[in-house]
Design a protein around this motif. Structure first.
Motif, PDB file in Angstrom:
ATOM      1  N   GLU A 231     -19.457 -41.126 -44.436  1.00 20.32           N
ATOM      2  CA  GLU A 231     -18.176 -41.701 -44.854  1.00 20.32           C
ATOM      3  C   GLU A 231     -17.854 -42.978 -44.080  1.00 20.32           C
ATOM      4  O   GLU A 231     -17.169 -43.872 -44.600  1.00 20.32           O
ATOM      5  N   VAL A 232     -18.357 -43.084 -42.853  1.00 22.52           N
ATOM      6  CA  VAL A 232     -18.147 -44.298 -42.060  1.00 22.52           C
ATOM      7  C   VAL A 232     -19.087 -45.408 -42.526  1.00 22.52           C
ATOM      8  O   VAL A 232     -18.670 -46.563 -42.706  1.00 22.52           O
ATOM      9  N   VAL A 233     -20.364 -45.049 -42.740  1.00 23.22           N
ATOM     10  CA  VAL A 233     -21.348 -46.040 -43.171  1.00 23.22           C
ATOM     11  C   VAL A 233     -20.964 -46.654 -44.516  1.00 23.22           C
ATOM     12  O   VAL A 233     -21.094 -47.867 -44.722  1.00 23.22           O
ATOM     13  N   LYS A 234     -20.457 -45.844 -45.427  1.00 24.92           N
ATOM     14  CA  LYS A 234     -20.104 -46.338 -46.760  1.00 24.92           C
ATOM     15  C   LYS A 234     -18.985 -47.367 -46.721  1.00 24.92           C
ATOM     16  O   LYS A 234     -18.861 -48.192 -47.638  1.00 24.92           O
ATOM     17  N   GLN A 235     -18.182 -47.345 -45.660  1.00 22.05           N
ATOM     18  CA  GLN A 235     -17.082 -48.287 -45.553  1.00 22.05           C
ATOM     19  C   GLN A 235     -17.421 -49.501 -44.698  1.00 22.05           C
ATOM     20  O   GLN A 235     -16.606 -50.414 -44.556  1.00 22.05           O
ATOM     21  N   ASP A 236     -18.628 -49.530 -44.128  1.00 21.42           N
ATOM     22  CA  ASP A 236     -19.042 -50.642 -43.291  1.00 21.42           C
ATOM     23  C   ASP A 236     -19.242 -51.889 -44.162  1.00 21.42           C
ATOM     24  O   ASP A 236     -20.027 -51.879 -45.110  1.00 21.42           O
ATOM     25  N   GLU A 237     -18.553 -52.964 -43.838  1.00 23.49           N
ATOM     26  CA  GLU A 237     -18.569 -54.150 -44.695  1.00 23.49           C
ATOM     27  C   GLU A 237     -19.948 -54.774 -44.814  1.00 23.49           C
ATOM     28  O   GLU A 237     -20.361 -55.205 -45.894  1.00 23.49           O
ATOM     29  N   GLU A 238     -20.695 -54.833 -43.698  1.00 23.31           N
ATOM     30  CA  GLU A 238     -22.021 -55.446 -43.757  1.00 23.31           C
ATOM     31  C   GLU A 238     -22.984 -54.587 -44.562  1.00 23.31           C
ATOM     32  O   GLU A 238     -23.804 -55.102 -45.329  1.00 23.31           O
ATOM     33  N   VAL A 239     -22.881 -53.270 -44.424  1.00 27.83           N
ATOM     34  CA  VAL A 239     -23.720 -52.370 -45.213  1.00 27.83           C
ATOM     35  C   VAL A 239     -23.413 -52.540 -46.686  1.00 27.83           C
ATOM     36  O   VAL A 239     -24.326 -52.623 -47.524  1.00 27.83           O
ATOM     37  N   ARG A 240     -22.148 -52.583 -47.031  1.00 30.53           N
ATOM     38  CA  ARG A 240     -21.749 -52.752 -48.433  1.00 30.53           C
ATOM     39  C   ARG A 240     -22.280 -54.062 -48.997  1.00 30.53           C
ATOM     40  O   ARG A 240     -22.703 -54.142 -50.148  1.00 30.53           O
ATOM     41  N   ARG A 241     -22.307 -55.088 -48.161  1.00 28.56           N
ATOM     42  CA  ARG A 241     -22.753 -56.410 -48.631  1.00 28.56           C
ATOM     43  C   ARG A 241     -24.257 -56.462 -48.885  1.00 28.56           C
ATOM     44  O   ARG A 241     -24.697 -56.939 -49.921  1.00 28.56           O
TER      45      ARG A 241
END
Length: 248
Positions: A231-241
């Motif tokens: 749930e934390v990783v999914k909200q990480d902006e760089e990961v999402r990008r």
């Protein structure tokens, strides 16, 4: 399980091929009570990371510690003997042998060379049958590995890994090329296995990752972008990008 202690730790792990850095100073811990998924775009360094953990490649720098022992430069056979076992993205089986024989070879490997021509210890075949029952392949025991469906071959590869008595199991895209039904079966199997030993999983299907992972390590161009709860990783902006296309 043995509690929440660390079974595997890598510190500043780096692998460079000439001018290309495939794994770039990655530090991470993997705990006994967690299923850790590794995700990232193609070329992110995921399989190279597995190759470093299992001794198929030697790191340019950094350390790998398994169960408190430095295995950074240990031979693949020594690492496997210690119980750090992997499956492969491309299935590697003895196609001309039966399903039972493939697993029996793995069981026998814990002691000595498999006897192809003579009688084997009945206990070896008994243990192999137990493993086939665990992965629901007993009906295929006498079938040649080459005659199995793709999904069955992937499952057999997991069975072969189980025959070596892993303490930590590395699975490289175990659902690759599988139908939705086969994928569901493997998810169920992984869910059962994680109660026996920790698992590190490379997987492209986010539906699988979201269902089974306690933590997600995200790699991109060999670097660690994130390493945290899903749930934390999914909200990480760089990961999402770079990986999730800007969506959660």
């Amino acid at each position: 399980m043995n509690g929440g202690d660390t079974i595997l730790r890598v510190e500043n792990l780096r692998k460079q091929f000439d001018g290309i850095v495939a794994v770039d100073d990655v530090t991470a811990e993997f705990r006994r009570d967690e299923l850790h998924a590794i995700i990232g775009p193609n070329g992110a360094g995921k399989t190279t990371f597995f190759n470093l953990l299992t001794g198929a490649l030697s790191p340019t720098s950094g350390t790998i510690v398994f169960e408190g022992e430095d295995i950074t430069h240990a031979a693949p056979s020594e690492i496997a003997r210690r119980g750090l076992i992997r499956s492969y993205q491309v299935t590697k089986l003895f196609d001309g042998l039966t399903v039972l024989e493939n697993v029996a070879i793995a069981v026998q490997s814990r002691e000595n060379a498999y006897n192809f021509w003579g009688a084997t210890d009945p206990a070896i075949d008994e243990r192999a049958y137990e493993i086939l029952e665990q992965v629901d392949l007993t009906s295929k025991a006498d079938s040649l590995a080459e005659n199995l469906s793709h999904g069955e071959q992937r499952t057999l590869e997991i069975a072969v890994a189980l025959g070596t008595e892993p303490k930590l199991l590395l699975l490289d895209e175990p659902t690759s090329g599988m139908s939705p039904e086969e994928t569901r079966e493997v998810i169920g199997l992984v869910g059962d296995l994680r109660t026996e030993f920790p698992i590190i999983l490379i997987e492209h299907k986010m539906s699988v990752v979201n269902e089974v992972a306690d933590r997600i390590l995200v790699l991109h161009n060999g670097r660690k972008l994130a390493d945290d709860r899903p749930e934390v990783v999914k909200q990480d902006e760089e990961v999402r990008r770079v990986y999730l296309g800007g969506t959660a």
